[in-house]
Design an enzyme around this catalytic site. Structure first.
Site, PDB file in Angstrom:
ATOM      1  N   LYS A 255       0.066  -1.246   7.931  1.00 24.61           N
ATOM      2  CA  LYS A 255       0.722  -0.023   8.434  1.00 24.61           C
ATOM      3  C   LYS A 255       2.065  -0.325   9.104  1.00 24.61           C
ATOM      4  CE  LYS A 255      -2.649   3.160   7.895  1.00 24.61           C
ATOM      5  NZ  LYS A 255      -3.211   4.168   8.758  1.00 24.61           N
TER       6      LYS A 255
ATOM      7  N   LYS B 223       2.137   2.764   0.507  1.00 31.23           N
ATOM      8  CA  LYS B 223       0.986   3.586   0.891  1.00 31.23           C
ATOM      9  C   LYS B 223       1.552   4.979   1.186  1.00 31.23           C
ATOM     10  CE  LYS B 223      -2.948   3.685   4.046  1.00 31.23           C
ATOM     11  NZ  LYS B 223      -2.885   5.140   4.213  1.00 31.23           N
TER      12      LYS B 223
ATOM     13  N   LYS C 269      -3.060  -5.459  -3.120  1.00 31.59           N
ATOM     14  CA  LYS C 269      -4.281  -5.492  -3.918  1.00 31.59           C
ATOM     15  C   LYS C 269      -4.298  -6.777  -4.738  1.00 31.59           C
ATOM     16  CE  LYS C 269      -4.023  -0.474  -4.461  1.00 31.59           C
ATOM     17  NZ  LYS C 269      -3.719   0.644  -5.355  1.00 31.59           N
TER      18      LYS C 269
END
Length: 305
Positions: free
Chosen positions: A227, A29, A203
């Site tokens: 995170k 990310k 995903k």
């Protein structure tokens, strides 16, 4: 985390305990700015920031100056192919830019993300061209006349084949345990990555299953972000010490109210030199943003007035 996400996906797809594991695409990310690149007949015609998901800002002239964004796709003449991805600044480039800002008495940037956002939106394209922005693709927007692969990882492979930069720090993962393993592996070398990430993303790999799972209020139900602890925190400066190095070089060091940043407790930070303190406008008692990325000595990146 990963296990709860996998359990929810299996439940929503109506899979039982005896059914095989769901295939996922696990990727980084990036901590940057989302951008949509529109190619028509293989040529970049428009670049827009993703904005709030509805209306983006046109940044085409600036995007053209980013070296890693191809102006032409290799071997695709599709009527329309929109590539979605992230514009970001590598850490070394960020440090170099701030060093230059300081020398010129300009204000320094708080973090690579803010700097990237500023450069991408700059009105002066020549100025953007001198800023070393980077780009990685992570998905598709509108597609007309291009055979879309059946999996998300296949899409990324296909984009890479067209000459679009795609991160190699991604992998296909079967089931929750492999997602957990990926999260752990990235956590161990997060600090050695040349750019900032704020986590990893899982995903569902098969696009038909993504469509089946759908969206809930604009958020995809087939993806989740996992995170990591932030590498920036707020704390207070309680004093300033002077350190003398081997060569007699004098370095001011800020004493801080101890704070947990990027996995460690930090109680002091380097202030480089007197000019740096002046550029920050730092006073004892100020609240500051402390940043720790990599094995780098913690730094004060901004003072909150």
């Amino acid at each position: 985390g990963a296990r709860a996400f996998d359990a929810r996906i299996r439940r929503e797809l109506g899979l039982g305990a005896s059914d095989p594991p769901v295939e996922y695409s696990a990727e980084l990310k990036f901590d940057g700015l989302a951008i949509n690149l529109r190619y028509e007949r293989g040529v970049l015609v428009r670049a827009a920031t993703r904005g709030d998901g509805e209306v983006g800002e046109d940044v085409t002239p600036n995007a053209r100056t980013i070296r890693s964004i191809p102006l032409r796709l290799q071997g695709s003449a599709a009527a329309a192919l929109e590539v979605r991805g992230e514009v970001f600044l590598r850490r070394a480039d960020f440090d170099r830019i701030n060093e230059r800002q300081r020398e010129q008495g300009e204000k320094v940037f708080v973090n690579p993300r803010n700097a990237a956002a500023g450069f991408l939106r700059q009105l002066d394209t020549h100025a953007t061209a001198t800023r070393p922005l980077s780009f990685y693709a992570y998905g598709l927007g509108e597609v007309v006349g291009w055979a879309v692969p059946q999996t998300h990882s296949g899409v990324l492979d296909a984009l890479a084949a067209l000459g679009v930069p795609v991160s190699t720090e991604r992998r296909r993962a079967a089931g929750a345990e492999e997602l957990v393993e990926y999260h752990r592996a990235i956590a161990t070398h997060r600090d050695s990555l040349p750019f900032d990430i704020d986590g990893v993303v899982y995903k569902v790999d098969r696009l038909d299953l993504q469509r089946e799972l759908g969206f809930v209020s604009r958020e995809p139900r087939w993806a989740v972000a996992h995170k990591y602890p932030p590498q920036e925190e707020l704390t207070q400066v309680t004093g300033i010490d002077i350190q003398v190095g081997r060569t007699g070089k004098i370095t001011p060091v800020a004493r801080l109210t101890p704070v947990f940043v990027g996995g460690v407790t930090v109680s002091n930070a380097t202030l480089h030199n007197e000019d740096y303190i002046r550029a920050l406008g730092l006073m004892i008692g100020d609240t500051v943003i402390v940043r720790r990325a990599g094995d780098v000595i913690p730094q004060i990146v901004a003072v909150l007035p």
